[in-house]
Design a protein around this motif. Structure first.
Motif, short mmCIF file in Angstrom:
data_model
loop_
_atom_site.label_atom_id
_atom_site.label_comp_id
_atom_site.label_asym_id
_atom_site.label_seq_id
_atom_site.Cartn_x
_atom_site.Cartn_y
_atom_site.Cartn_z
N LYS A 62 36.88 32.87 114.45
CA LYS A 62 38.28 33.26 114.22
C LYS A 62 38.43 34.78 114.29
N ILE A 63 37.45 35.51 113.75
CA ILE A 63 37.48 36.97 113.83
C ILE A 63 37.48 37.41 115.29
N GLU A 64 36.58 36.83 116.08
CA GLU A 64 36.51 37.18 117.50
C GLU A 64 37.83 36.86 118.21
N ASN A 70 44.20 40.88 120.01
CA ASN A 70 44.85 42.09 119.49
C ASN A 70 45.85 41.79 118.37
N VAL A 71 45.54 40.77 117.58
CA VAL A 71 46.35 40.48 116.40
C VAL A 71 45.98 41.49 115.32
N THR A 72 46.98 42.10 114.70
CA THR A 72 46.72 43.13 113.70
C THR A 72 47.63 42.94 112.49
N GLY A 73 47.41 43.79 111.49
CA GLY A 73 48.30 43.83 110.33
C GLY A 73 48.31 42.55 109.53
N GLU A 74 49.49 42.23 109.00
CA GLU A 74 49.63 41.07 108.12
C GLU A 74 49.30 39.75 108.80
N PRO A 75 49.74 39.52 110.06
CA PRO A 75 49.36 38.25 110.72
C PRO A 75 47.85 38.07 110.79
N SER A 77 45.57 39.38 108.69
CA SER A 77 45.05 39.12 107.34
C SER A 77 45.34 37.70 106.90
N ILE A 78 46.54 37.22 107.17
CA ILE A 78 46.91 35.86 106.77
C ILE A 78 46.02 34.84 107.47
N ALA A 79 45.86 35.01 108.79
CA ALA A 79 45.06 34.05 109.55
C ALA A 79 43.61 34.05 109.11
N LEU A 80 43.03 35.24 108.91
CA LEU A 80 41.62 35.32 108.52
C LEU A 80 41.42 34.86 107.08
N ASP A 81 42.32 35.26 106.18
CA ASP A 81 42.19 34.83 104.78
C ASP A 81 42.25 33.31 104.68
N ASN A 82 43.16 32.69 105.43
CA ASN A 82 43.28 31.23 105.41
C ASN A 82 42.00 30.57 105.93
#
Length: 510
Positions: A62-64, A70-75, A77-82
């Motif tokens: 998911k990180i890769e 080029n997803v950044t910022g809040e989107p 963080s939300i995607a990775l945290d989930n």
């Protein structure tokens, strides 16, 4: 760490790192983030061994994916945290999580540490695998450490203390003397705006060569061969130390991997194939996958629904229409896809017979091909019901030869061929196609497929209840999401939603 048959994994750390980071085992399990300096010594069942490894692999992939897109910022963080929550905390009950119990922390710690060392062993084999693992793991470590630093100052200090990471603290009198200079380099996110703020901030005195990243970004004071680094910015220094330690451990593990794999047969196959493991949902014949009976795939509507297929399956469909026949790998790849998309065995038989008998007699089809179709549905042979191929299996599978249509177009087609195919199918604009080609050339085959979906399904993320999980990782996930997207689009059109409404879904012109 051990499996129940006493199998150990994990590369040894250097003696220096052991001395620097050694702490009591009890204290190591109290923190939320580990430096992974020493392999754990608890036992795992073989099922846990695989489960934990695949859980972490989902997070790293998911990180890769997010970074490549080029997803950044809040989107981001939300995607990775989930993803972290869904996988690395999956052994902890919701009750324990809410209570923040010691048992919950220990369970989370076990999954985190075990999964790291299993993947460290699995990804040490080649330079490419080591580089990939090092990049994703370092990013994950830094991301989690920054969250600790953002939450509270004492959290980061606790991490340093528990992991025996000692840096020279700048004394108060020196801070007072350097206060004007420290204020001149303080950035907005540090909230250091006065001499009083400087006095209340912990600064570390670090050798210049260990803080080059901060120096390059002008985020620390450099004086007398030392960098004066505020507590919040020490994350960069710790991350650099982590990367160096992990890189050395991977190199050490690579030298003994063959011996370890030979000695511990139960885990050797999993370690050897970890990088090609599929981590998503399986697609069997249980399913039109929640699309509903009105979207059931049949021999009568498959031509229309082929427009909702990913490129690999669309090319198989077109190849079957052109040649009125598919060779073995193509029949198996396409047949299982149709099965996973909800086509019944009877409809599959009708569909393939209708095409094949354009160049052969019905008797020949019955004799040579019906058994294979029944076998895919678990009605012949061992009566095993096969699942549809995922993207990784297709990418890593047998490449197509002349006259064959199976495989992954992004992996197996030449650049000119793929560019021509996308142009003929009017996949997005020229710019969109160039972006897909760039991902293909960089060997990001899954992301190229995902980009294809995004181009042909604009604003898909805004569609209520549309499940995009697995798009780019499994052809059936791509197909199910496309069918659901088009159903939502048609529903909005029937309701006469204005074109300028935020609810409207616009599709690219063909």
């Amino acid at each position: 760490m051990k499996t129940t048959d006493k199998t150990k994994t994990g590369a040894p750390s250097t003696p220096k790192l052991k001395r620097e980071l050694e702490g009591t085992r009890a204290s190591r399990h109290e923190v939320t983030l580990d430096f992974y300096a020493e392999p754990p010594h608890f036992e795992l069942s073989l099922d846990e061994f695989e489960e934990f490894a695949l859980a972490r692999l989902k997070v790293l992939r998911k990180i890769e994916e997010l970074r490549t897109r080029n997803v950044t910022g809040e989107p981001f963080s939300i995607a990775l945290d989930n993803t972290i929550q869904e996988n690395l905390s999956h052994t902890i009950s919701s009750v324990e999580l809410k209570a923040h119990s010691k048992a919950a922390k220990a369970a989370k710690k076990k999954v985190d540490v075990a999964s790291h060392f299993i993947l460290r062993a699995a990804y040490c084999k080649t330079e490419d695998l080591r580089r990939w693992f090092l990049t994703q793991e370092t990013f994950l470590f830094k991301y989690q450490l920054e969250k600790i630093a953002d939450a509270e100052r004492q959290g980061l200090q606790s991490f340093l203390d528990l992991n025996k990471l000692h840096f020279e603290t700048v004394p108060d009198d020196e801070k007072k003397r350097l206060s004007p200079l420290l204020l001149s380099i303080s950035s907005i996110d540090l909230k250091v705006n006065s001499a009083m703020d400087v006095a209340n901030t912990t600064y570390f005195k670090i050798p210049f060569q260990d803080a080059t990243d901060l120096v390059a970004r002008r985020q620390c004071l450099v004086k007398g061969g030392f960098a004066y680094v505020p507590m919040r910015k020490i994350v960069s220094i710790i991350t650099a130390k982590f990367r160096i330690a992990l890189s050395k451990s991977l190199a050490q593990a690579s030298r003994v991997f063959a011996t370890v794999a030979a000695d511990f047969a139960p885990v050797a196959p999993l370690l050897s194939s970890m990088n090609s493991q599929y981590t998503g949902k399986d697609y069997d014949d249980d399913a039109a996958q929640g699309l509903g009976e009105e979207y059931a795939l049949t021999s009568g509507n498959i031509d229309e629904y082929s427009k909702s297929m990913p490129l690999c399956m669309r090319m198989l469909h077109q190849g079957l229409k052109d040649d009125h026949k598919l060779k073995h790998h193509g029949r198996f790849q396409y047949g299982l896809f149709l099965k996973g998309a909800g086509m019944t065995m009877e409809e599959s038989m009708v569909f393939f017979q209708k095409e094949f008998t354009k160049i052969m007699t019905p008797e020949k089809f019955q004799k040579e091909y019906t058994y294979n179709i029944r076998h895919m549905y678990g009605k012949e042979g061992k009566r095993t019901s096969y699942s549809a191929h995922n993207c990784m299996k297709i990418i890593m599978g047998t490449p197509p030869n002349s006259g064959e249509h199976h495989g992954c177009p992004y992996r197996h087609y030449g650049d000119d061929h793929l560019s021509s195919v996308m142009g003929k199918l009017q996949i997005g604009s020229a710019s969109d196609r160039n972006e897909i080609m760039t991902l293909k050339k960089k060997k990001h085959f899954n992301l190229a497929c995902q980009k294809h979906f995004e181009v042909m399904h604009p604003n898909a993320t805004a569609v209520k209840d549309l499940n995009l999980n697995g798009v780019g990782d499994h052809p059936n996930a791509w197909y199910a999401a496309s069918v659901a997207y088009n159903a939502a689009k048609n529903d909005l059109e029937n309701k006469n939603v204005p074109s300028n409404s935020p609810m409207n879904i616009n599709t690219p012109e063909k």
